[in-house]
Design a protein around this motif. Structure first.
Motif, PDB file in Angstrom:
ATOM      1  N   PRO A 176     104.518  30.771 -14.824  1.00 20.12           N
ATOM      2  CA  PRO A 176     104.469  31.964 -15.678  1.00 20.12           C
ATOM      3  C   PRO A 176     103.115  32.042 -16.352  1.00 20.12           C
ATOM      4  O   PRO A 176     102.453  31.017 -16.569  1.00 20.12           O
ATOM      5  CB  PRO A 176     105.589  31.711 -16.696  1.00 20.12           C
ATOM      6  N   GLN A 177     102.698  33.243 -16.682  1.00 20.75           N
ATOM      7  CA  GLN A 177     101.403  33.402 -17.330  1.00 20.75           C
ATOM      8  C   GLN A 177     101.570  33.595 -18.837  1.00 20.75           C
ATOM      9  O   GLN A 177     102.507  34.242 -19.292  1.00 20.75           O
ATOM     10  CB  GLN A 177     100.646  34.585 -16.712  1.00 20.75           C
ATOM     11  N   PHE A 178     100.644  32.996 -19.578  1.00 20.82           N
ATOM     12  CA  PHE A 178     100.673  33.030 -21.037  1.00 20.82           C
ATOM     13  C   PHE A 178      99.526  33.910 -21.525  1.00 20.82           C
ATOM     14  O   PHE A 178      98.398  33.450 -21.671  1.00 20.82           O
ATOM     15  CB  PHE A 178     100.519  31.618 -21.613  1.00 20.82           C
ATOM     16  N   HIS A 179      99.825  35.199 -21.748  1.00 15.71           N
ATOM     17  CA  HIS A 179      98.799  36.138 -22.201  1.00 15.71           C
ATOM     18  C   HIS A 179      98.970  36.410 -23.700  1.00 15.71           C
ATOM     19  O   HIS A 179     100.069  36.756 -24.140  1.00 15.71           O
ATOM     20  CB  HIS A 179      98.900  37.448 -21.431  1.00 15.71           C
ATOM     21  N   PRO A 180      97.889  36.264 -24.482  1.00 19.78           N
ATOM     22  CA  PRO A 180      98.016  36.479 -25.928  1.00 19.78           C
ATOM     23  C   PRO A 180      97.970  37.953 -26.311  1.00 19.78           C
ATOM     24  O   PRO A 180      97.312  38.766 -25.658  1.00 19.78           O
ATOM     25  CB  PRO A 180      96.781  35.751 -26.478  1.00 19.78           C
TER      26      PRO A 180
END
Length: 317
Positions: free
Chosen positions: A247-251
């Protein structure tokens, strides 16, 4: 990404509670500073928090600087605590906003990643609004997530540069991983057909030890973080996640709805920052902070200087 728990000091007597306790709470919660003008020209006062890591502190400092430029008085609580503590602070109203990551938001909601960044964002945006009355503003392309790394020499020996190439041989390999990486490797089962049980063995070690284990031949691959600027310095590479298994962790800034109702101009101030925050930018900024700290600058001052210089270079300040 390393969690550290902090505690509040106890009450002693009534006058102490009324007059002094708020100051101690601010001190115990992390580095707190008041910035901006509290005079008649101020548009209002906002309280911002951040998690413990340098990246989160940098992003929060950027939010603060942009809001100050727009005329707000800003109180910052950098390094307030880990994900749980900062989330509790925003839901209780102790802070108005902080930078959160999409995959962390999914975990808070108990929702699995779709492995599509836009769909994940839509899910957390809808879920936080419905459950917590918190709004997610625009998310950045920066991805501070998990990856599989190996040394350049091991990559050449194995003949792998992508996770799909690694998959057929994991039964003969040892994986080194910090404890927080185990669940994400297990989640690769649906995309790559393997999990931690598929490896010959798994060594649960501190993050930095994983690189040492691969270098010493005690492991062949290790779990790493995508914004770790030391990976290349160590002559390691990120294996390409060619099937988007992680999964991607985008702020993104997450803001209390009550705050947005009072100050509806906030999205227009903070959203322009999002496109400028990339993974490579984060790595470079964290390296700049580390260099300043190693030269004797305090961490708080280094973060402020680096954030300020970046915003100026991007034409935002």
């Amino acid at each position: 990404m390393t969690p550290i728990f902090r505690s509040l000091q106890a009450r002693i007597f009534t006058l102490f509670v009324i007059v002094l306790l708020p100051l101690l709470i601010l001190s115990a919660c992390g580095s707190t500073s008041g910035t901006g003008s509290s005079g008649p020209t101020s548009k209002g006062t906002l309280t911002l928090g951040s998690k413990l890591d340098v990246e989160s502190q940098l992003i929060t400092e950027m939010y603060s600087l942009l809001l100050q430029k727009a005329g707000y008085t800003v109180n910052t609580k950098l390094a307030l605590g880990n994900s749980v503590i900062v989330f509790q602070a925003i839901t209780s109203g102790d802070i108005d906003m902080y930078p959160e990551f999409t995959a962390t938001g999914l975990n808070t909601l108990g929702i699995s990643s779709t492995h599509n960044p836009q769909q994940d964002y839509n899910l957390v945006k809808q879920g936080f609004e419905q459950k917590y009355h918190i709004t997610w503003l625009d998310y950045a392309p920066l991805n501070d997530g998990y990856a599989i790394c190996t040394s350049k020499s091991e990559s050449q020996r194995l003949g792998v540069t992508a996770i799909s190439q690694l998959a057929p041989m994991v039964s003969k390999l040892t994986l080194a991983s910090p404890s927080d990486g185990i669940a994400f490797i297990d989640d690769l089962k649906s995309t790559y057909g393997f999990n931690t049980h598929s490896f010959k063995s798994v060594a649960k070690v501190d993050y930095a030890i994983g690189f040492t284990a691969v270098s010493n031949g005690q492991a062949q691959v290790n779990v790493c973080y995508t914004t770790d600027g030391t990976v290349q310095q160590k002559n390691f590479i990120f294996l390409n996640d060619d099937k988007n298994g992680f999964p991607q962790f985008h702020p993104a800034p997450i803001v209390r709805d009550q705050t947005l109702s009072k100050y509806p101009g906030i999205p227009g101030i903070l959203n322009p920052l999002a496109p400028h925050l990339t993974t490579q930018v984060s790595i470079q900024l964290q390296q700049q902070v580390a260099q300043m700290v190693s030269s004797g600058t305090s961490s708080a001052e280094a973060i402020k200087v680096v954030a300020t210089n970046f915003l100026k270079s991007a034409g935002l300040l």
